[in-house]
Scaffold this active site. Structure first.
Site, PDB file in Angstrom:
ATOM      1  CE1 TYR A  45      -4.033   1.955   0.440  1.00 33.38           C
ATOM      2  CE2 TYR A  45      -2.745   3.274   2.177  1.00 33.38           C
ATOM      3  CZ  TYR A  45      -3.888   3.122   1.270  1.00 33.38           C
ATOM      4  OH  TYR A  45      -4.799   3.969   1.329  1.00 33.38           O
ATOM      5  CE  LYS A  62      -3.713   5.019  -1.982  1.00 33.44           C
ATOM      6  NZ  LYS A  62      -4.521   5.471  -2.786  1.00 33.44           N
TER       7      LYS A  62
END
Length: 249
Positions: free
Chosen positions: A157, A161
């Site tokens: 993640y 991002k």
């Protein structure tokens, strides 16, 4: 109304931050394309659409897996056929598959990267030609403070991002001459289905790191997205705005 006459596409807008953004943009005068990823979200998407229509705006719901370029292209084609233009793209769709790296399966890594990062590439690439022709457009990408500071158990993640942030800055330099801006927001811990399922001790630890001592609300994120999509933000380009209660300074 700040977005009167505009058309906005928000990916992953059947719930959470995406739904809040769709409703806020409609309130500000925009017509909305609501995207959802699979049939189970259709009912939620329809509820968002119905609320938008009650505001007197137009709304189109499109099921599309944005991690697949052909699906993203089809979604953009349907939107352009309906509205004739897309003024605003909000790349909001995202997933998590949290594990420590040693326990993370390849498919968990791939799934998160494909939706969170490749999905941004797919949707932006699909919409960009039409924006360049009209010499105007606003692209807002939803990153995360985790992409800035990292977080144990979220290497996939965090990488996705952080990639969105780098993508945004590079894109901003490529398309500015065509009247298009690209910016990112980096939410912190926002009240959502993701935070609801966290154990209480984890929530307490998170809150201790937030000077405002509370989680954010989806509507507070939507307010910033709407500002970036409006003419008020015409001279803001290539920036990352944290929405985190002061957690990352």
């Amino acid at each position: 109304m700040r977005l009167e006459g505009k058309v906005a596409l928000i990916t992953g807008s059947s719930r959470g931050i995406g739904a809040a953004t769709a409703l806020k943009m409609a309130e500000e005068g925009a017509d909305i394309i609501i995207n959802y990823p699979f049939a189970a979200e259709k009912e939620n998407a329809a509820e968002v659409r119905d609320k938008i229509i009650k505001m007197g705006r137009q709304a189109l719901i499109v099921e599309a897996d944005i991690s697949v370029l052909a699906e993203a292209e089809r979604m953009i084609e349907e939107a352009l056929e309906k509205f004739g233009k897309i003024d605003i793209l909000v790349n909001n769709a995202g997933i998590t598959r949290d594990y420590l790296l040693l326990r993370m399966k390849e498919e968990d890594w791939d799934a998160v990267i494909n939706v969170n990062l490749k999905g941004v590439f797919n949707c932006t690439k699909a919409v960009l030609r039409s924006m360049m022709k009209q010499r105007a457009g606003k692209i807002i990408n939803v990153a995360s403070v985790v992409g800035i500071m990292g977080n144990a158990g979220q290497t996939n993640y965090s990488a996705s991002k952080a990639g969105v942030i780098g993508f945004t800055k590079s894109l901003a330099k490529e398309v500015a001459s065509r009247g298009i801006t690209a910016n990112a927001i980096a939410p912190g811990f926002i009240e959502s289905q993701m935070t609801e399922v966290l154990p209480e001790d984890v929530k307490e630890k998170m809150l201790a790191a937030i000077p405002l001592n509370r989680f954010g609300k989806p509507e507070e994120v939507a307010n910033v997205v709407c500002f970036l999509a409006s003419a008020e933000a015409d001279y803001i380009n290539g920036q990352v705005i944290n929405i985190d209660g002061g957690m990352v300074m």
